[in-house]
Design a protein around this motif. Structure first.
Motif, PDB file in Angstrom:
ATOM      1  N   ASP A 174       0.829  -1.202   0.000  1.00 21.14           N
ATOM      2  CA  ASP A 174       0.000   0.000   0.000  1.00 21.14           C
ATOM      3  C   ASP A 174       0.867   1.256   0.000  1.00 21.14           C
ATOM      4  OD1 ASP A 174      -2.695   1.169   0.170  1.00 21.14           O
ATOM      5  OD2 ASP A 174      -2.044   1.864   2.146  1.00 21.14           O
ATOM      6  N   ALA A 175       1.939   1.214   0.799  1.00 20.30           N
ATOM      7  CA  ALA A 175       2.823   2.382   0.872  1.00 20.30           C
ATOM      8  C   ALA A 175       3.540   2.623  -0.451  1.00 20.30           C
ATOM      9  CB  ALA A 175       3.845   2.183   1.989  1.00 20.30           C
ATOM     10  N   LEU A 176       3.895   1.562  -1.150  1.00 19.26           N
ATOM     11  CA  LEU A 176       4.607   1.702  -2.417  1.00 19.26           C
ATOM     12  C   LEU A 176       3.725   2.258  -3.522  1.00 19.26           C
ATOM     13  CD1 LEU A 176       6.723  -1.589  -2.541  1.00 19.26           C
ATOM     14  CD2 LEU A 176       7.602   0.748  -2.400  1.00 19.26           C
ATOM     15  N   THR A 177       2.443   1.936  -3.488  1.00 21.84           N
ATOM     16  CA  THR A 177       1.564   2.260  -4.617  1.00 21.84           C
ATOM     17  C   THR A 177       0.558   3.368  -4.320  1.00 21.84           C
ATOM     18  OG1 THR A 177       0.042   0.492  -3.933  1.00 21.84           O
ATOM     19  CG2 THR A 177       1.741  -0.085  -5.528  1.00 21.84           C
ATOM     20  N   ALA A 178       0.561   3.880  -3.096  1.00 19.50           N
ATOM     21  CA  ALA A 178      -0.411   4.918  -2.735  1.00 19.50           C
ATOM     22  C   ALA A 178      -0.115   6.219  -3.479  1.00 19.50           C
ATOM     23  CB  ALA A 178      -0.379   5.160  -1.229  1.00 19.50           C
ATOM     24  N   PRO A 179      -1.173   7.034  -3.766  1.00 21.50           N
ATOM     25  CA  PRO A 179      -0.944   8.351  -4.388  1.00 21.50           C
ATOM     26  C   PRO A 179       0.018   9.173  -3.537  1.00 21.50           C
ATOM     27  CG  PRO A 179      -3.274   7.791  -4.393  1.00 21.50           C
ATOM     28  CD  PRO A 179      -2.596   6.751  -3.551  1.00 21.50           C
ATOM     29  N   GLY A 180       0.941   9.836  -4.209  1.00 23.25           N
ATOM     30  CA  GLY A 180       1.902  10.649  -3.490  1.00 23.25           C
ATOM     31  C   GLY A 180       3.067   9.873  -2.913  1.00 23.25           C
ATOM     32  N   SER A 181       3.236   8.623  -3.336  1.00 22.68           N
ATOM     33  CA  SER A 181       4.359   7.828  -2.844  1.00 22.68           C
ATOM     34  C   SER A 181       5.674   8.381  -3.379  1.00 22.68           C
ATOM     35  CB  SER A 181       4.195   6.364  -3.252  1.00 22.68           C
ATOM     36  OG  SER A 181       4.046   6.246  -4.652  1.00 22.68           O
ATOM     37  N   ALA A 182       6.766   7.876  -2.853  1.00 23.39           N
ATOM     38  CA  ALA A 182       8.099   8.398  -3.200  1.00 23.39           C
ATOM     39  C   ALA A 182       8.378   8.272  -4.697  1.00 23.39           C
ATOM     40  CB  ALA A 182       9.158   7.632  -2.403  1.00 23.39           C
ATOM     41  N   PRO A 183       9.216   9.165  -5.246  1.00 22.66           N
ATOM     42  CA  PRO A 183       9.561   9.093  -6.679  1.00 22.66           C
ATOM     43  C   PRO A 183      10.185   7.753  -7.065  1.00 22.66           C
ATOM     44  CG  PRO A 183      10.270  11.185  -5.736  1.00 22.66           C
ATOM     45  CD  PRO A 183       9.827  10.331  -4.589  1.00 22.66           C
ATOM     46  N   THR A 184      10.802   7.095  -6.102  1.00 25.82           N
ATOM     47  CA  THR A 184      11.450   5.811  -6.389  1.00 25.82           C
ATOM     48  C   THR A 184      10.512   4.623  -6.188  1.00 25.82           C
ATOM     49  OG1 THR A 184      12.213   5.661  -4.081  1.00 25.82           O
ATOM     50  CG2 THR A 184      13.693   6.720  -5.679  1.00 25.82           C
ATOM     51  N   ALA A 185       9.200   4.885  -6.010  1.00 24.80           N
ATOM     52  CA  ALA A 185       8.261   3.825  -5.643  1.00 24.80           C
ATOM     53  C   ALA A 185       8.243   2.685  -6.661  1.00 24.80           C
ATOM     54  CB  ALA A 185       6.852   4.402  -5.475  1.00 24.80           C
ATOM     55  N   GLU A 186       8.264   3.013  -7.949  1.00 22.69           N
ATOM     56  CA  GLU A 186       8.214   1.955  -8.957  1.00 22.69           C
ATOM     57  C   GLU A 186       9.472   1.099  -8.912  1.00 22.69           C
ATOM     58  OE1 GLU A 186       7.334   1.270 -13.738  1.00 22.69           O
ATOM     59  OE2 GLU A 186       7.154   3.268 -12.841  1.00 22.69           O
ATOM     60  N   THR A 187      10.609   1.737  -8.722  1.00 29.55           N
ATOM     61  CA  THR A 187      11.864   0.989  -8.587  1.00 29.55           C
ATOM     62  C   THR A 187      11.846   0.138  -7.317  1.00 29.55           C
ATOM     63  OG1 THR A 187      13.081   2.724  -9.763  1.00 29.55           O
ATOM     64  CG2 THR A 187      14.373   1.189  -8.431  1.00 29.55           C
ATOM     65  N   ASP A 188      11.316   0.706  -6.241  1.00 34.67           N
ATOM     66  CA  ASP A 188      11.204  -0.031  -4.982  1.00 34.67           C
ATOM     67  C   ASP A 188      10.259  -1.223  -5.133  1.00 34.67           C
ATOM     68  OD1 ASP A 188      12.896   1.814  -3.846  1.00 34.67           O
ATOM     69  OD2 ASP A 188      11.278   3.000  -2.929  1.00 34.67           O
TER      70      ASP A 188
END
Length: 310
Positions: A253-267
């Motif tokens: 949820d934290a990785l894919t939530a709106p406003g997640s970190a710019p690196t979320a997809e890489t993470d």
């Protein structure tokens, strides 16, 4: 006395249940004399004795005293309560067998109360309706002896795959393979009810992974509640497995939530890589198993009787 050389006198407590019936049939097919004991009615002719192992009458006690093997196919609370009754009644050279989904508590109890009694735990890692041949049976030897080895040979002779584990290791593996799996499916079912979608449309459009999850959900909720309760409530490692599941959902949820970190997809990609690494050398085997399951899903699904999908 055995009726002929090599025959065992066996008592299956809880013989009216699916697990008890499976083992009673295995023991009977192997040429042994089997008597089932259960408070419930069962159509087994003279083989069945209606009785309660926790408050045994003289007929039940007589069977226990004569038995070479006593197999407890009962829930955990009943097995633990029955242990002193059975141990105090059977012969010193008899074998006690339990079929619990959690082993550590029984292991401690039998070592404390009956350290010289031959005892082994069997846990069929499948629904008995699927049949024993080719399927794994987790095996915990509480106290070794010749009848333990003889029983395990009967299980192998019936086609079962005997997998030996220590009691604590059994419960750790069961927490991952059973408690975690069931919690995942039941959590999926709870979320599905919360989303309040039309089941007929959902069923008609279900992609293969979702169809399999629906099938797993239906199997569990149509089963015996006490079986799944024992898996979740009886295993001391089950809360750890459920917490890990909840933490995994929170991380996703934290990785894919709106406003997640710019690196979320890489993470996210890195998270998938960690999961792939956890599957180790079985990654390809598991992928092939999934492909085989999906290949056997029906291409068309009949609508329920009396209606069509909306």
């Amino acid at each position: 006395m055995k009726e002929h050389e090599g025959q065992l006198r066996c008592v299956v407590v809880g013989g009216a249940g699916a697990v008890g019936e499976m083992f009673a049939e295995l023991l009977t097919a192997s040429g042994n004399r089997v008597r089932t004991v259960d408070p419930a009615h069962r159509r087994t002719g003279g083989r069945h004795l209606r009785g309660d192992v926790l408050e045994p009458d003289e007929a039940v006690r007589s069977e226990l005293r004569a038995a070479d093997v006593v197999l407890l196919a009962v829930p955990q609370n009943v097995a633990l309560a029955a242990l002193p009754v059975v141990a105090g009644t059977v012969r010193p050279d008899a074998l006690l067998v339990e079929t619990l989904s959690v082993k550590h508590s029984f292991n401690e109890a039998v070592r404390r109360t009956s350290p010289e009694l031959q005892a082994v735990g069997l846990n069929p890692m499948f629904a008995p309706s699927l049949g024993l041949p080719g399927r794994p049976v987790a095996t915990v030897v509480h106290h070794d002896g010749p009848l333990v080895h003889r029983l395990l040979e009967l299980v192998r002779g019936g086609g079962g795959r005997v997998v030996p584990v220590a009691a604590a290791e059994h419960d750790r593996i069961a927490a991952a393979s059973q408690a975690l799996t069931h919690a995942t499916v039941l959590g999926f079912g709870s979320a599905l009810a919360e989303l309040d979608v039309d089941i007929e449309t959902l069923f008609a459009l279900a992609p293969p992974p979702h169809a399999v999850m629906l099938a797993l959900l239906a199997r569990i909720v149509s089963g015996t509640p006490e079986v799944y309760w024992d898996v979740q409530a009886g295993n001391p490692r089950a809360p750890e497995a459920r917490k890990a599941l909840a933490a995994g959902v929170r991380r996703l949820d934290a990785l894919t939530a709106p406003g997640s970190a710019p690196t979320a997809e890489t993470d996210f990609e890195a998270a998938l890589q960690r999961i792939r690494a956890a599957l180790g050398g079985r990654l390809d085997d598991c992928a092939q198993l999934c492909a085989a399951l999906f290949a056997h899903l029906p291409q068309t699904l009949e609508p329920p009787t009396g209606g069509t999908p909306s």
